[in-house]
Scaffold this motif. Sequence first.
Motif, PDB file in Angstrom:
ATOM      1  N   SER A  43      -1.643   0.802  -3.856  1.00  0.00           N
ATOM      2  CA  SER A  43      -2.693   1.818  -3.778  1.00  0.00           C
ATOM      3  C   SER A  43      -2.090   3.201  -4.013  1.00  0.00           C
ATOM      4  O   SER A  43      -2.795   4.194  -3.991  1.00  0.00           O
TER       5      SER A  43
ATOM      6  N   GLU B 293     -11.079  -6.007  -6.073  1.00  0.00           N
ATOM      7  CA  GLU B 293      -9.996  -5.452  -6.906  1.00  0.00           C
ATOM      8  C   GLU B 293      -8.775  -6.369  -6.890  1.00  0.00           C
ATOM      9  O   GLU B 293      -8.207  -6.676  -7.940  1.00  0.00           O
ATOM     10  N   CYS B 294      -8.368  -6.794  -5.700  1.00  0.00           N
ATOM     11  CA  CYS B 294      -7.161  -7.618  -5.581  1.00  0.00           C
ATOM     12  C   CYS B 294      -7.352  -8.997  -6.209  1.00  0.00           C
ATOM     13  O   CYS B 294      -6.425  -9.525  -6.829  1.00  0.00           O
TER      14      CYS B 294
ATOM     15  N   LYS C 160     -14.702  -4.053  -1.533  1.00  0.00           N
ATOM     16  CA  LYS C 160     -14.317  -3.541  -2.853  1.00  0.00           C
ATOM     17  C   LYS C 160     -12.829  -3.810  -3.111  1.00  0.00           C
ATOM     18  O   LYS C 160     -12.438  -4.233  -4.195  1.00  0.00           O
ATOM     19  N   MET C 161     -11.988  -3.608  -2.069  1.00  0.00           N
ATOM     20  CA  MET C 161     -10.553  -3.876  -2.208  1.00  0.00           C
ATOM     21  C   MET C 161     -10.300  -5.360  -2.472  1.00  0.00           C
ATOM     22  O   MET C 161      -9.474  -5.719  -3.304  1.00  0.00           O
TER      23      MET C 161
ATOM     24  N   ILE D  43      -6.994  -8.516  -9.896  1.00  0.00           N
ATOM     25  CA  ILE D  43      -5.576  -8.312 -10.228  1.00  0.00           C
ATOM     26  C   ILE D  43      -4.834  -9.634 -10.173  1.00  0.00           C
ATOM     27  O   ILE D  43      -4.064  -9.959 -11.083  1.00  0.00           O
TER      28      ILE D  43
ATOM     29  N   TYR E 213      -3.377  -1.099  -9.790  1.00  0.00           N
ATOM     30  CA  TYR E 213      -3.770  -0.276  -8.646  1.00  0.00           C
ATOM     31  C   TYR E 213      -5.005  -0.857  -7.958  1.00  0.00           C
ATOM     32  O   TYR E 213      -5.972  -1.222  -8.622  1.00  0.00           O
ATOM     33  N   SER E 214      -4.928  -0.927  -6.654  1.00  0.00           N
ATOM     34  CA  SER E 214      -6.079  -1.255  -5.830  1.00  0.00           C
ATOM     35  C   SER E 214      -6.365   0.008  -5.032  1.00  0.00           C
ATOM     36  O   SER E 214      -5.702   0.292  -4.033  1.00  0.00           O
ATOM     37  N   SER E 215      -7.322   0.768  -5.474  1.00  0.00           N
ATOM     38  CA  SER E 215      -7.508   2.108  -4.931  1.00  0.00           C
ATOM     39  C   SER E 215      -8.669   2.250  -3.955  1.00  0.00           C
ATOM     40  O   SER E 215      -8.895   3.333  -3.430  1.00  0.00           O
TER      41      SER E 215
ATOM     42  N   SER F 246       0.855  -1.176   0.000  1.00  0.00           N
ATOM     43  CA  SER F 246       0.000   0.000   0.000  1.00  0.00           C
ATOM     44  C   SER F 246       0.898   1.236   0.000  1.00  0.00           C
ATOM     45  O   SER F 246       2.119   1.124   0.045  1.00  0.00           O
TER      46      SER F 246
ATOM     47  N   ILE G 126      -3.362  -4.528   1.315  1.00  0.00           N
ATOM     48  CA  ILE G 126      -3.340  -5.188   0.008  1.00  0.00           C
ATOM     49  C   ILE G 126      -2.829  -6.620   0.117  1.00  0.00           C
ATOM     50  O   ILE G 126      -3.242  -7.497  -0.628  1.00  0.00           O
TER      51      ILE G 126
ATOM     52  N   VAL H 289       1.685  -4.155  -7.432  1.00  0.00           N
ATOM     53  CA  VAL H 289       0.310  -3.887  -7.026  1.00  0.00           C
ATOM     54  C   VAL H 289       0.386  -2.911  -5.860  1.00  0.00           C
ATOM     55  O   VAL H 289       1.071  -3.172  -4.873  1.00  0.00           O
TER      56      VAL H 289
END
Length: 173
Positions: A40, A91-92, A87-88, A95, A59-61, A15, A111, A38
């Motif tokens: 944020s 995203e991960c 949500k993260m 990815i 990106y994991s934002s 992160s 992350i 990877v």
Amino acid sequence: MKRKRNNRLVMFAASQGGHFTELMGLKSLFALYDSVLVTSNLNATKDREELNVFKDIAYSSAMAERREKMAGSKTRSRWKSLFSYLKMFVECFRIYFRYKPTVIISTGSYIAVPLFICGKLFGAKTLYIESNAKVYTKSSTGKLVEKFSDKIYVQWPEMLSVYPQAEYHGVLH
């Protein structure tokens, strides 16, 4: 059924902030492998000299966006935080499946958790480097990813009593 993997793809994950700075201590490894970053940290782009060796940057934002919305706010909603965490995770997971790494190396923080869960479930090796800010106790991330880590590295010899299975090699520079 075993998924086919790129034998040398290494995913480096951190992160933003201190975790990202610590990950940069591994920059001599980035070019040795097909590697993906990877993070944020939205300022981490291939325009930065030390990052142009990455095959890609993902990106994991979700959590970074949550932090920005929380700045200056005096109220915190557990439901909104839970939504940001979910949500993260999504995203991960996306990815992870986009790249299907053979190895995941992370200095934390949040992350690392979903990436290590995916890694464990789907056969990637997972390496966690505990924060150099932790000298006597485990970080929250360390407590969570310890169960999913193939190897843990600590940056202080005192931490070997906290993580008996870990290896100590000094502080990342």
